[in-house]
Design an enzyme around this catalytic site. Structure first.
Site, PDB file in Angstrom:
ATOM      1  N   ASP A 159       0.853  -1.173   0.000  1.00 42.13           N
ATOM      2  CA  ASP A 159       0.000   0.000   0.000  1.00 42.13           C
ATOM      3  C   ASP A 159       0.903   1.242   0.000  1.00 42.13           C
ATOM      4  O   ASP A 159       2.105   1.129   0.287  1.00 42.13           O
ATOM      5  CB  ASP A 159      -0.862  -0.069   1.266  1.00 42.13           C
ATOM      6  CG  ASP A 159      -1.547   1.226   1.571  1.00 42.13           C
ATOM      7  OD1 ASP A 159      -2.299   1.704   0.710  1.00 42.13           O
ATOM      8  OD2 ASP A 159      -1.311   1.782   2.671  1.00 42.13           O
TER       9      ASP A 159
ATOM     10  N   ASP B  81      -0.124   5.122   1.099  1.00 46.69           N
ATOM     11  CA  ASP B  81      -0.300   6.086   2.196  1.00 46.69           C
ATOM     12  C   ASP B  81      -0.175   5.398   3.549  1.00 46.69           C
ATOM     13  O   ASP B  81      -0.883   4.446   3.851  1.00 46.69           O
ATOM     14  CB  ASP B  81      -1.681   6.746   2.127  1.00 46.69           C
ATOM     15  CG  ASP B  81      -1.766   7.780   1.023  1.00 46.69           C
ATOM     16  OD1 ASP B  81      -0.893   8.655   0.973  1.00 46.69           O
ATOM     17  OD2 ASP B  81      -2.714   7.702   0.224  1.00 46.69           O
TER      18      ASP B  81
ATOM     19  N   GLU C 109     -13.440   5.337   8.660  1.00 48.05           N
ATOM     20  CA  GLU C 109     -12.470   4.408   8.049  1.00 48.05           C
ATOM     21  C   GLU C 109     -11.717   3.617   9.124  1.00 48.05           C
ATOM     22  O   GLU C 109     -11.484   2.416   8.996  1.00 48.05           O
ATOM     23  CB  GLU C 109     -11.456   5.197   7.188  1.00 48.05           C
ATOM     24  CG  GLU C 109     -10.376   4.306   6.593  1.00 48.05           C
ATOM     25  CD  GLU C 109      -9.219   5.065   5.929  1.00 48.05           C
ATOM     26  OE1 GLU C 109      -9.355   6.273   5.658  1.00 48.05           O
ATOM     27  OE2 GLU C 109      -8.182   4.437   5.694  1.00 48.05           O
TER      28      GLU C 109
ATOM     29  N   SER D 269      -2.766   1.518  -4.353  1.00 50.13           N
ATOM     30  CA  SER D 269      -3.166   2.612  -3.468  1.00 50.13           C
ATOM     31  C   SER D 269      -4.526   3.199  -3.808  1.00 50.13           C
ATOM     32  O   SER D 269      -4.858   3.411  -4.977  1.00 50.13           O
ATOM     33  CB  SER D 269      -2.121   3.725  -3.550  1.00 50.13           C
ATOM     34  OG  SER D 269      -2.591   4.881  -2.924  1.00 50.13           O
ATOM     35  N   ALA D 270      -5.252   3.526  -2.758  1.00 51.87           N
ATOM     36  CA  ALA D 270      -6.513   4.248  -2.921  1.00 51.87           C
ATOM     37  C   ALA D 270      -6.265   5.755  -2.910  1.00 51.87           C
ATOM     38  O   ALA D 270      -7.203   6.552  -2.866  1.00 51.87           O
ATOM     39  CB  ALA D 270      -7.470   3.857  -1.801  1.00 51.87           C
TER      40      ALA D 270
ATOM     41  N   LYS E 155      -9.818  -3.176  -2.616  1.00 53.51           N
ATOM     42  CA  LYS E 155      -8.533  -3.591  -3.194  1.00 53.51           C
ATOM     43  C   LYS E 155      -8.510  -5.078  -3.571  1.00 53.51           C
ATOM     44  O   LYS E 155      -7.519  -5.563  -4.096  1.00 53.51           O
ATOM     45  CB  LYS E 155      -7.390  -3.250  -2.226  1.00 53.51           C
ATOM     46  CG  LYS E 155      -7.178  -1.745  -2.092  1.00 53.51           C
ATOM     47  CD  LYS E 155      -5.924  -1.426  -1.316  1.00 53.51           C
ATOM     48  CE  LYS E 155      -5.693   0.078  -1.240  1.00 53.51           C
ATOM     49  NZ  LYS E 155      -4.420   0.410  -0.581  1.00 53.51           N
TER      50      LYS E 155
ATOM     51  N   ASP F 268      -1.524  -0.722   5.890  1.00 53.34           N
ATOM     52  CA  ASP F 268      -1.858  -0.111   7.182  1.00 53.34           C
ATOM     53  C   ASP F 268      -3.354  -0.168   7.449  1.00 53.34           C
ATOM     54  O   ASP F 268      -3.798   0.231   8.521  1.00 53.34           O
ATOM     55  CB  ASP F 268      -1.386   1.346   7.254  1.00 53.34           C
ATOM     56  CG  ASP F 268      -2.272   2.277   6.466  1.00 53.34           C
ATOM     57  OD1 ASP F 268      -2.401   2.083   5.246  1.00 53.34           O
ATOM     58  OD2 ASP F 268      -2.875   3.183   7.071  1.00 53.34           O
TER      59      ASP F 268
HETATM   60  O1  C5P Z   1      -2.502   4.491  -0.353  1.00 50.09           O
HETATM   61  P1  C5P Z   1      -3.725   4.198   0.450  1.00 50.09           P
HETATM   62  O2  C5P Z   1      -4.584   3.129  -0.161  1.00 50.09           O
HETATM   63  O3  C5P Z   1      -3.420   3.965   1.873  1.00 50.09           O
HETATM   64  O4  C5P Z   1      -4.575   5.572   0.374  1.00 50.09           O
HETATM   65  C1  C5P Z   1      -5.766   5.763   0.999  1.00 50.09           C
HETATM   66  C2  C5P Z   1      -5.685   6.652   2.220  1.00 50.09           C
HETATM   67  O5  C5P Z   1      -5.971   7.990   1.828  1.00 50.09           O
HETATM   68  C3  C5P Z   1      -6.766   6.269   3.209  1.00 50.09           C
HETATM   69  O6  C5P Z   1      -6.198   5.669   4.351  1.00 50.09           O
HETATM   70  C4  C5P Z   1      -7.493   7.570   3.555  1.00 50.09           C
HETATM   71  O7  C5P Z   1      -7.496   7.880   4.934  1.00 50.09           O
HETATM   72  C5  C5P Z   1      -6.755   8.651   2.809  1.00 50.09           C
HETATM   73  N1  C5P Z   1      -7.700   9.570   2.138  1.00 50.09           N
HETATM   74  C6  C5P Z   1      -7.615  10.904   2.380  1.00 50.09           C
HETATM   75  N2  C5P Z   1      -8.489  11.780   1.753  1.00 50.09           N
HETATM   76  C7  C5P Z   1      -9.421  11.313   0.884  1.00 50.09           C
HETATM   77  C8  C5P Z   1      -9.502   9.944   0.622  1.00 50.09           C
HETATM   78  C9  C5P Z   1      -8.605   9.092   1.270  1.00 50.09           C
HETATM   79  O8  C5P Z   1      -6.749  11.321   3.171  1.00 50.09           O
HETATM   80  N3  C5P Z   1     -10.232  12.173   0.293  1.00 50.09           N
HETATM   81 MG    MG Z   2      -2.686   3.232   3.584  1.00 48.32          MG
END
Ligand code: C5P
Ligand code: MG
Length: 292
Positions: free
Chosen positions: A40, A42, A87, A155-156, A204, A229
């Site tokens: 992942d 973030d 979340e 990654s999301a 995912k 994470d």
């Molecule tokens: O890379 P990863 O999959 O961890 O990215 C997703 C993270 O981005 C989530 O843990 C979420 O808290 C954060 N996020 C954010 N703002 C958004 C959407 C997701 O900070 N608008």
């Molecule tokens: Mg993450």
């Protein structure tokens, strides 16, 4: 354990040491040619805190600096204040969280689409941001590259931001594939929306990467190190074929007390409140030292 002192650190928790010892032993025996890594971005490759200060996620990067207007920052922060606790709430199931996460990503992406940023804006925002790769990330990337071990970053967050962070703070190597939400631009180079289907923290296990031939091509690499994470990250390698040994390494950054038991059930190794990749790098170093 496995002659890796990092695994005995006070902030490293392992529910089943025998299982972890065996999986690592098998990975050392099989060596680099059998290994693939899925990570992942973030708060896994990137830090949750840097010297105690909270760092930006990909999305947070857009709220820093002076590029985007105040209305964007205010609304994006209001969305995060509402949705982030959901979340991370260990009392809700993933099924309960999914529709709420879809709502968050949809609203956040619609909001960004109103701002028509350019690629240059993204680069400038990243350069001035507090997003930080974990200490040891450059070594990790460089070793994987040097030994031809594929790294899938799933990654999301926002693909364009991830690419810039990696280019700025480390090196984007050709053994790395970044699957994420990528911005779409018009002929004038202004962002108009997002490409492809949305990736949020809890889908995912689905999506283009599992339907593509990515994992098929790596079917001879039966050993997988998975790093995340979030509990959604556990499913990033669901499409992998012929997996014999999977080592799930989880970074627990927030709500540590409430979430520890659950994380220890789901992840083989749980790393608490760490700003480094030291534990992962110690395991990788052992695998690379093997004579295979
Ligand atoms: O890379 P990863 O999959 O961890 O990215 C997703 C993270 O981005 C989530 O843990 C979420 O808290 C954060 N996020 C954010 N703002 C958004 C959407 C997701 O900070 N608008
Ligand atoms: Mg993450």
């Amino acid at each position: 354990m496995n002659d890796i002192p990092e695994l005995s650190l006070q902030n490293v928790r392992i529910a089943n040491p025998e299982h972890v010892t065996e999986v690592i032993q098998n990975m050392i025996r099989d060596g680099q040619n059998k290994l693939q890594v899925v990570a992942d971005f973030d708060r896994t490759l990137s830090k949750y805190t840097h010297r105690g200060q909270i760092c930006s996620t990909c999305h947070n990067v857009l709220e820093e600096g002076h590029v985007l207007p105040e209305f964007y920052k205010d609304e994006a922060r209001a969305l995060r204040d509402h949705y982030f606790p959901i979340e991370m709430n260990p009392k809700l199931t993933i099924e309960e969280k999914i529709p709420v996460m879809v709502e968050w990503w949809t609203k956040a992406h619609d909001l960004l689409s109103k701002c028509h940023i350019t690629k240059d804006d993204v680069r400038i925002m990243v350069e001035n941001s507090t997003a930080r790769l974990r200490d040891g990330c450059t070594w990790f990337f460089d070793q994987l590259q040097a030994t031809d071990i594929p790294l899938l970053i799933f990654s999301a967050g926002i693909g364009d931001v991830i690419i810039e962070v990696i280019k700025h703070q480390a090196t984007l190597h050709d053994n790395m594939k970044v699957v994420s939400n990528y911005l779409e631009y018009d002929d004038q180079g202004k962002m108009t929306g997002f490409q492809d289907e949305m990736i949020h923290v809890y889908n995912k296990n689905e999506g283009a990467i599992h339907d593509s031939d990515y994992f098929q091509k790596l079917e001879h690499r039966n050993n997988v190190i998975l790093m995340g994470d979030s509990l959604g990250d556990l499913h990033m390698a669901d499409g992998a074929v012929g997996v014999q040994n999977k080592l799930k390494i989880g970074f627990l950054n927030v709500k540590v007390e409430e979430s520890l038991e659950l994380y220890m059930k789901k992840y083989d190794i749980v790393i608490l409140e760490d700003e480094t990749l030291n534990v992962v790098n110690a395991i990788l170093r052992k695998v690379l030292q093997s004579k295979q």
